[in-house]
Design a protein around this motif. Structure first.
Motif, PDB file in Angstrom:
ATOM      1  N   SER A  24       0.855  -1.190   0.000  1.00 42.91           N
ATOM      2  CA  SER A  24       0.000   0.000   0.000  1.00 42.91           C
ATOM      3  C   SER A  24       0.889   1.237   0.000  1.00 42.91           C
ATOM      4  O   SER A  24       1.312   1.706   1.067  1.00 42.91           O
ATOM      5  CB  SER A  24      -0.927   0.011   1.223  1.00 42.91           C
ATOM      6  OG  SER A  24      -1.781  -1.121   1.214  1.00 42.91           O
ATOM      7  N   PRO A  25       1.191   1.773  -1.177  1.00 41.79           N
ATOM      8  CA  PRO A  25       2.097   2.923  -1.246  1.00 41.79           C
ATOM      9  C   PRO A  25       1.453   4.184  -0.713  1.00 41.79           C
ATOM     10  O   PRO A  25       0.240   4.347  -0.742  1.00 41.79           O
ATOM     11  CB  PRO A  25       2.379   3.048  -2.747  1.00 41.79           C
ATOM     12  CG  PRO A  25       1.145   2.502  -3.396  1.00 41.79           C
ATOM     13  CD  PRO A  25       0.687   1.384  -2.509  1.00 41.79           C
ATOM     14  N   SER A  26       2.284   5.075  -0.217  1.00 44.24           N
ATOM     15  CA  SER A  26       1.803   6.360   0.290  1.00 44.24           C
ATOM     16  C   SER A  26       1.873   7.405  -0.820  1.00 44.24           C
ATOM     17  O   SER A  26       2.505   7.204  -1.865  1.00 44.24           O
ATOM     18  CB  SER A  26       2.671   6.814   1.462  1.00 44.24           C
ATOM     19  OG  SER A  26       4.001   7.060   1.014  1.00 44.24           O
ATOM     20  N   ALA A  27       1.240   8.539  -0.565  1.00 45.63           N
ATOM     21  CA  ALA A  27       1.321   9.645  -1.520  1.00 45.63           C
ATOM     22  C   ALA A  27       2.772  10.085  -1.699  1.00 45.63           C
ATOM     23  O   ALA A  27       3.195  10.467  -2.802  1.00 45.63           O
ATOM     24  CB  ALA A  27       0.460  10.808  -1.033  1.00 45.63           C
ATOM     25  N   GLY A  28       3.546  10.008  -0.623  1.00 44.30           N
ATOM     26  CA  GLY A  28       4.947  10.403  -0.685  1.00 44.30           C
ATOM     27  C   GLY A  28       5.788   9.483  -1.551  1.00 44.30           C
ATOM     28  O   GLY A  28       6.903   9.829  -1.935  1.00 44.30           O
ATOM     29  N   THR A  29       5.249   8.298  -1.835  1.00 44.40           N
ATOM     30  CA  THR A  29       5.940   7.365  -2.730  1.00 44.40           C
ATOM     31  C   THR A  29       5.505   7.564  -4.175  1.00 44.40           C
ATOM     32  O   THR A  29       6.339   7.544  -5.087  1.00 44.40           O
ATOM     33  CB  THR A  29       5.638   5.906  -2.305  1.00 44.40           C
ATOM     34  OG1 THR A  29       6.166   5.687  -1.004  1.00 44.40           O
ATOM     35  CG2 THR A  29       6.269   4.917  -3.273  1.00 44.40           C
ATOM     36  N   ILE A  30       4.218   7.762  -4.387  1.00 48.58           N
ATOM     37  CA  ILE A  30       3.665   7.811  -5.737  1.00 48.58           C
ATOM     38  C   ILE A  30       3.913   9.137  -6.452  1.00 48.58           C
ATOM     39  O   ILE A  30       4.387   9.169  -7.594  1.00 48.58           O
ATOM     40  CB  ILE A  30       2.147   7.510  -5.700  1.00 48.58           C
ATOM     41  CG1 ILE A  30       1.911   6.065  -5.237  1.00 48.58           C
ATOM     42  CG2 ILE A  30       1.510   7.736  -7.072  1.00 48.58           C
ATOM     43  CD1 ILE A  30       2.556   5.019  -6.106  1.00 48.58           C
ATOM     44  N   TYR A  31       3.604  10.256  -5.789  1.00 48.04           N
ATOM     45  CA  TYR A  31       3.656  11.539  -6.504  1.00 48.04           C
ATOM     46  C   TYR A  31       5.056  11.949  -6.970  1.00 48.04           C
ATOM     47  O   TYR A  31       5.205  12.478  -8.073  1.00 48.04           O
ATOM     48  CB  TYR A  31       2.998  12.631  -5.656  1.00 48.04           C
ATOM     49  CG  TYR A  31       1.487  12.491  -5.639  1.00 48.04           C
ATOM     50  CD1 TYR A  31       0.724  12.798  -6.768  1.00 48.04           C
ATOM     51  CD2 TYR A  31       0.821  12.019  -4.513  1.00 48.04           C
ATOM     52  CE1 TYR A  31      -0.650  12.650  -6.763  1.00 48.04           C
ATOM     53  CE2 TYR A  31      -0.554  11.856  -4.497  1.00 48.04           C
ATOM     54  CZ  TYR A  31      -1.287  12.177  -5.632  1.00 48.04           C
ATOM     55  OH  TYR A  31      -2.652  12.019  -5.636  1.00 48.04           O
TER      56      TYR A  31
END
Length: 201
Positions: free
Chosen positions: A41-48
């Motif tokens: 479950s990736p975080s926004a800090g990983t994806i964006y």
């Protein structure tokens, strides 16, 4: 145990998801969670930051749709996905293996808990029979109330052990998959049936 994307693998997997359809960031996070069976479950800090890098490289574009920013793959991005189909298949195979391992771990934990519950029920049944033999024949309700308290204590202890096992599993980096929860529900149904049989004697 949760799947770990090797260097560059998450970037390629995001591109493959965008090759299917344009998506906004949250939709990408949900898709990654679903495709990995909840084990990643990736975080926004990983994806964006990765989306920003892909945009910088000309592999995706973004447009603002109301409050959402929608990302769409470019021709250059599609070309990269096509050229790395073999790598993508390897990533997907690795994720599938991770999902199976998580499910196996959860099933093993549930089986251990079931064995413990069966042992507790057997011991409780023996104790109940022994105490019934010693109890005054004229006061069965008092004996039943006493045994009810013991049963409540056994169930509470079992519930605490199972919850502790699940929480420890997640705390160690593991996540529960749908198949894992299905296994837990099935085991609990079996436990409920075992309790009913023990009560009926």
């Amino acid at each position: 145990m949760s799947p770990v994307f090797s260097h560059g693998d998450l970037r390629l997997y995001i591109l493959s998801l965008l090759a299917e359809a344009p998506r906004h960031g949250y939709d990408l996070m949900q898709a990654l969670t679903e495709r990995t069976g909840g084990t990643y479950s990736p975080s926004a800090g990983t994806i964006y930051p990765r989306l920003a890098k892909l945009e910088e490289e000309g592999l995706v574009t973004k447009t603002v749709d109301g409050r959402k920013t929608v990302y769409e793959i470019t021709d250059a991005g599609r070309a990269e996905v096509t050229s790395r189909e073999g790598d993508l298949e390897g990533i997907q195979a690795g994720l599938a293996d991770s999902v199976r391992l998580i499910a196996d771990e959860v099933r093993g934990s549930v089986r251990d808990a079931m064995r413990s519950l069966r042992a507790d029920l057997a011991a409780a049944s023996r104790d109940e029979r022994e105490q019934a033999d010693r109890a005054p024949a004229h006061d069965p309700r008092a004996l039943s109330r006493e045994q009810l308290h013991r049963a409540d204590a056994a169930i509470t202890e079992f519930r605490g052990r199972v919850r502790s096992e699940l929480r420890s599993h997640v705390a160690r980096g593991g996540e529960l998959t749908a198949s894992g929860v299905d296994a837990i529900e099935s085991a609990l149904q079996q436990a409920s049936e075992a309790v009913a049989r023990a009560v009926r004697g």
